[in-house]
Design an enzyme around this catalytic site. Structure first.
Site, PDB file in Angstrom:
ATOM      1  N   SER A  13       0.828  -1.212   0.000  1.00  0.00           N
ATOM      2  CA  SER A  13       0.000   0.000   0.000  1.00  0.00           C
ATOM      3  C   SER A  13       0.862   1.263   0.000  1.00  0.00           C
ATOM      4  CB  SER A  13      -0.921   0.022   1.225  1.00  0.00           C
ATOM      5  OG  SER A  13      -1.631  -1.182   1.319  1.00  0.00           O
TER       6      SER A  13
HETATM    7  N1  SAM Z   1      -0.471  -4.627   4.224  1.00  0.00           N
HETATM    8  C1  SAM Z   1       0.211  -4.983   3.022  1.00  0.00           C
HETATM    9  C2  SAM Z   1       1.576  -4.379   2.928  1.00  0.00           C
HETATM   10  O1  SAM Z   1       1.948  -3.588   3.792  1.00  0.00           O
HETATM   11  O2  SAM Z   1       2.289  -4.733   1.977  1.00  0.00           O
HETATM   12  C3  SAM Z   1      -0.588  -4.684   1.782  1.00  0.00           C
HETATM   13  C4  SAM Z   1      -1.679  -5.619   1.595  1.00  0.00           C
HETATM   14  S1  SAM Z   1      -2.297  -5.830  -0.022  1.00  0.00           S
HETATM   15  C5  SAM Z   1      -2.955  -4.256  -0.388  1.00  0.00           C
HETATM   16  C6  SAM Z   1      -3.703  -6.846   0.398  1.00  0.00           C
HETATM   17  C7  SAM Z   1      -3.350  -8.242   0.816  1.00  0.00           C
HETATM   18  O3  SAM Z   1      -4.533  -8.850   1.344  1.00  0.00           O
HETATM   19  C8  SAM Z   1      -2.903  -9.134  -0.324  1.00  0.00           C
HETATM   20  O4  SAM Z   1      -1.648  -9.676  -0.049  1.00  0.00           O
HETATM   21  C9  SAM Z   1      -3.979 -10.228  -0.389  1.00  0.00           C
HETATM   22  O5  SAM Z   1      -3.479 -11.495  -0.759  1.00  0.00           O
HETATM   23  C10 SAM Z   1      -4.487 -10.217   1.035  1.00  0.00           C
HETATM   24  N2  SAM Z   1      -5.826 -10.789   1.238  1.00  0.00           N
HETATM   25  C11 SAM Z   1      -6.934 -10.681   0.462  1.00  0.00           C
HETATM   26  N3  SAM Z   1      -7.959 -11.355   1.030  1.00  0.00           N
HETATM   27  C12 SAM Z   1      -7.491 -11.891   2.193  1.00  0.00           C
HETATM   28  C13 SAM Z   1      -8.069 -12.694   3.216  1.00  0.00           C
HETATM   29  N4  SAM Z   1      -9.349 -13.079   3.200  1.00  0.00           N
HETATM   30  N5  SAM Z   1      -7.286 -13.066   4.244  1.00  0.00           N
HETATM   31  C14 SAM Z   1      -5.978 -12.697   4.305  1.00  0.00           C
HETATM   32  N6  SAM Z   1      -5.373 -11.941   3.367  1.00  0.00           N
HETATM   33  C15 SAM Z   1      -6.124 -11.533   2.322  1.00  0.00           C
END
Ligand code: SAM
Length: 223
Positions: free
Chosen positions: A65
């Site tokens: 992000s």
């Molecule tokens: N916080 C992260 C960082 O600092 O890099 C960015 C996160 S990215 C925008 C969103 C993440 O949420 C992705 O890696 C995706 O695989 C994960 N995601 C989506 N649905 C999810 C779920 N139900 N449980 C866990 N992770 C999930």
């Protein structure tokens, strides 16, 4: 001003040019964002622009992000030193690392094993010993570790997952983007008051990759 002149090449420049001017003033958040080496969390080819205020691609079609949004979400969560925080969507591990400088314990859930493993490796390498990573559907929280002082969801949900609000302590906060898949979402803050009542407030429009899971979007459905 030229676009390139407004870019940041160090955490300090990122704070000065992108975070403070946009209202990030929580001292704990600013200190943590000064300390976490974002360039270690981005893919090699993006290292030179790691401190630009931009979301960047990571593996498996996901993103790290934008720094301002990470800062805004954590400032809104308002974590304290004594807090146990749950993050859903580990991704690169950057937001969990920022949280780990502020809170006592950080639990982070990622559905994609490869991303969770890489983040875990980085936490070990950088000595972040107060972060626990689990591979699972984070839309269902982490019941064995609940209740939490705060929950932050780093992916966009169609609605507020009830399981997550149930895993909040009284007085706890949930910060989560809510809205359409790939479309308009609002950063939303949900509080659970002393009587267990839930209040919610929409902050600003954001765009996140989808939260995929039982209380999120379906895997292959564009709904
Ligand atoms: N916080 C992260 C960082 O600092 O890099 C960015 C996160 S990215 C925008 C969103 C993440 O949420 C992705 O890696 C995706 O695989 C994960 N995601 C989506 N649905 C999810 C779920 N139900 N449980 C866990 N992770 C999930």
């Amino acid at each position: 001003m030229l676009w390139s002149q407004n870019q940041a090449y160090t955490p300090e420049e990122m704070i000065k040019k992108h975070l403070k001017p946009r209202g990030i003033k929580n001292k704990l958040v600013l200190k943590a964002m000064r300390q976490v080496p974002r360039h270690v969390f981005v893919p090699e080819k993006f290292k030179a622009i790691a401190y630009y205020d931009r979301a960047l691609p990571i593996d498996k079609g996901q993103t790290i992000s934008q720094p301002y949004i990470v800062a805004l979400m954590i400032q809104t969560l308002n974590p304290k030193k004594s807090h146990r925080i749950l993050e859903i969507g580990t991704g690169s591990g950057y937001a969990a690392a920022v949280l780990s400088h502020i809170a006592r314990q950080v639990y982070t859930v990622e559905r994609i094993e490869q991303l969770a493993n890489r983040a875990r490796e980085l936490f070990n390498k950088l000595d972040y010993s107060n972060i626990e990573v689990k591979v699972d559907d984070g839309s269902l929280g982490w019941s064995e570790k609940a209740p939490f002082d705060g929950i932050i969801v780093s992916a966009g949900a169609p609605a507020i997952p009830e399981t997550l609000t149930e895993q909040l302590k009284e007085g706890g906060r949930l910060v989560i983007p809510v809205g359409k898949r790939g479309g308009l979402q609002y950063l939303t803050v949900v509080t659970r008051d002393k009587n267990g009542e839930i209040n919610q407030q929409e902050l600003e429009p954001v765009r996140f990759v989808p939260l995929i899971g039982q209380e999120g979007f379906k895997e292959n459905n564009q709904e």
